[in-house]
Design an enzyme around this catalytic site. Structure first.
Site, PDB file in Angstrom:
ATOM      1  N   MET A 156      22.457  -0.188   0.286  1.00  0.00           N
ATOM      2  CA  MET A 156      21.997   1.093   0.828  1.00  0.00           C
ATOM      3  C   MET A 156      20.855   1.615  -0.029  1.00  0.00           C
ATOM      4  O   MET A 156      21.014   1.798  -1.241  1.00  0.00           O
ATOM      5  CB  MET A 156      23.150   2.112   0.878  1.00  0.00           C
ATOM      6  CG  MET A 156      24.230   1.768   1.876  1.00  0.00           C
ATOM      7  SD  MET A 156      25.656   2.896   1.832  1.00  0.00           S
ATOM      8  CE  MET A 156      26.582   2.224   0.442  1.00  0.00           C
ATOM      9  N   MET A 157      19.718   1.823   0.599  1.00  0.00           N
ATOM     10  CA  MET A 157      18.549   2.313  -0.113  1.00  0.00           C
ATOM     11  C   MET A 157      18.850   3.662  -0.768  1.00  0.00           C
ATOM     12  O   MET A 157      19.435   4.547  -0.144  1.00  0.00           O
ATOM     13  CB  MET A 157      17.358   2.452   0.839  1.00  0.00           C
ATOM     14  CG  MET A 157      16.860   1.125   1.391  1.00  0.00           C
ATOM     15  SD  MET A 157      16.209   0.025   0.116  1.00  0.00           S
ATOM     16  CE  MET A 157      14.730   0.909  -0.362  1.00  0.00           C
ATOM     17  N   CYS A 217      17.391  -3.698   8.731  1.00  0.00           N
ATOM     18  CA  CYS A 217      16.972  -2.324   8.471  1.00  0.00           C
ATOM     19  C   CYS A 217      16.082  -1.814   9.604  1.00  0.00           C
ATOM     20  O   CYS A 217      15.033  -2.403   9.893  1.00  0.00           O
ATOM     21  CB  CYS A 217      16.230  -2.222   7.148  1.00  0.00           C
ATOM     22  SG  CYS A 217      15.678  -0.533   6.770  1.00  0.00           S
ATOM     23  N   LYS A 254      21.489 -10.591   6.727  1.00  0.00           N
ATOM     24  CA  LYS A 254      22.131  -9.394   7.278  1.00  0.00           C
ATOM     25  C   LYS A 254      21.294  -8.927   8.461  1.00  0.00           C
ATOM     26  O   LYS A 254      20.085  -8.724   8.336  1.00  0.00           O
ATOM     27  CB  LYS A 254      22.227  -8.282   6.236  1.00  0.00           C
ATOM     28  CG  LYS A 254      23.064  -7.077   6.710  1.00  0.00           C
ATOM     29  CD  LYS A 254      23.283  -6.063   5.586  1.00  0.00           C
ATOM     30  CE  LYS A 254      24.297  -4.996   6.000  1.00  0.00           C
ATOM     31  NZ  LYS A 254      23.849  -4.147   7.107  1.00  0.00           N
ATOM     32  N   GLY A 280      29.608  -2.070  10.038  1.00  0.00           N
ATOM     33  CA  GLY A 280      29.291  -1.000  10.975  1.00  0.00           C
ATOM     34  C   GLY A 280      30.514  -0.208  11.393  1.00  0.00           C
ATOM     35  O   GLY A 280      31.431  -0.744  12.019  1.00  0.00           O
ATOM     36  N   GLY A 337      30.100   0.490   4.348  1.00  0.00           N
ATOM     37  CA  GLY A 337      28.865   1.170   3.970  1.00  0.00           C
ATOM     38  C   GLY A 337      29.100   2.519   3.352  1.00  0.00           C
ATOM     39  O   GLY A 337      29.626   2.636   2.250  1.00  0.00           O
TER      40      GLY A 337
END
Length: 367
Positions: free
Chosen positions: A9-10, A93, A133, A207, A229
């Site tokens: 995760m950015m 992304c 991914k 997800g 996530g």
């Protein structure tokens, strides 16, 4: 079994977060934020700032992104010296900055030939396994057969044997990454159909999975691995604290949040301002802010934390000033038993799987 993984995760899964996560779970696979290949190549004289991590973070995966084969090759070669356990290529992304202006991320799903070439280049310059991914589709390219075409082409033309599937398609119409996690519907049936149609590959589901019950339900339904996530960041203690025992069969942990904080504080003060003004106290404290999610004292603690960050110059002083509002029983309790309850999200999917995939090869033979 591929096991449990924490999604890249950015601006979230940096080395500070991963250090905290590893104090809570010893077995979950951790991921870096996505690093653009160009960043690695152009910062080759300053690589530690982007690629260094502590040995305790293993198993840890480097995720890279890009659309230039030469830079991907150079970046992977440079990163190889850091000993990551896997290299993952970002084809999922949907950020306008990445998939729009950058022309990589999920947009690459529209060019499986390039992805196969990229994966071959990455594998050739690395000593560890590689993975992709991706989403289940892009815009109107969202049929199950189109997803299978992508998987088939990439896996048959490169050494890729592991795919992490975010079970939503991506919309490249300028909506935010947050909306791309909310608006497209989840289609877990696509994921489970991939297990049926590509038995020689490994797939991790991603997800909308928000807790250990859902992780175990997905595994029980046959998932090779599960990636969590935002839940692993926004509710770190309750999400990661059960992974080792519930997923990997390890003895239940006796660690407390007080012990985690004591160890993390030592780490954090050792890295504050390691690179000039960075990282700041605020940056290394950031992962702690979800540690008391839904616990007594959490709201008051966050207000105390905000005030302390205005003037504290060490993480030790931050902890001493802010943690006084957290009750001792919260600080000194273990994570306890995993929550009980039945999750049937995945149980009945076998009745709604799309028809089996006919590979491009099969179609050519029938023509």
């Amino acid at each position: 079994m591929v096991g449990a993984r924490v999604a890249p995760m950015m601006e979230w899964t940096d080395t500070h977060y991963r250090t905290l996560a590893r104090l809570i779970t010893k077995h979950a696979w951790l991921y870096t934020e996505m690093l653009a290949a160009e960043t690695i190549v152009y910062q080759k004289d300053n690589l530690d700032r982007f690629l260094a991590y502590s040995p305790e973070e293993h198993p840890v995966v480097l995720q890279i992104g890009g659309n230039n084969l030469e830079n991907l090759a150079k970046a992977t070669e440079l990163a190889n010296a850091y000993g990551y356990d896997e290299i993952n290529f970002n084809c999922g992304c949907p950020s306008p900055k990445v998939a729009g202006h950058g022309c990589f991320g999920v947009r690459l799903m529209l060019d499986p030939k390039f992805v196969a070439e990229a994966m071959s280049v990455i594998a050739a310059n690395s000593d560890v396994p590689v993975s992709v991914k991706c989403r289940i589709g892009v815009d109107n390219h969202d049929s199950y057969n189109e997803l299978c075409d992508f998987i088939y082409k990439v896996s048959s033309q490169s050494p890729t044997r592991h795919f992490i599937i975010h079970s939503r398609k991506a919309l490249l119409n300028g909506i935010s990454p947050a909306d791309n996690r909310r608006i497209p519907p989840l289609k877990y049936e696509y994921y489970y159909a991939l297990l049926r149609d590509f038995p020689d590959l490994r797939f991790t589901i991603n997800g909308g999975i928000n807790g250990i019950n859902e992780v175990n339900a997905a595994l029980k339904a046959g998932a090779h691995g599960v990636m969590v996530g935002r839940a692993a960041y926004n509710n770190t203690w309750n999400t990661l604290g059960h992974v080792d025992s519930a997923v990997y069969g390890a003895p239940q942990s006796n660690v407390t949040r007080r012990q985690v904080l004591e160890k993390y504080q030592v780490y954090a003060d050792s890295v504050v301002r390691k690179y000039g003004d960075r990282p700041s106290v605020r940056e290394v404290v950031k992962p702690l802010l979800s540690l008391f999610h839904s616990s007594p004292g959490n709201g008051l603690w966050k207000r105390k934390a905000d005030a302390a960050l205005l003037h504290c110059t060490t993480v030790k002083s931050f902890c001493e000033e802010s943690l006084v509002v957290i009750p001792d029983f919260v600080l000194d309790s273990t994570v306890g038993q995993a929550p009980s309850g039945c999750v049937d999200t995945f149980a009945k999917l076998s009745n709604s799987l799309p028809p089996p995939y006919a590979t491009i090869q099969d179609e050519a033979l029938c023509a």
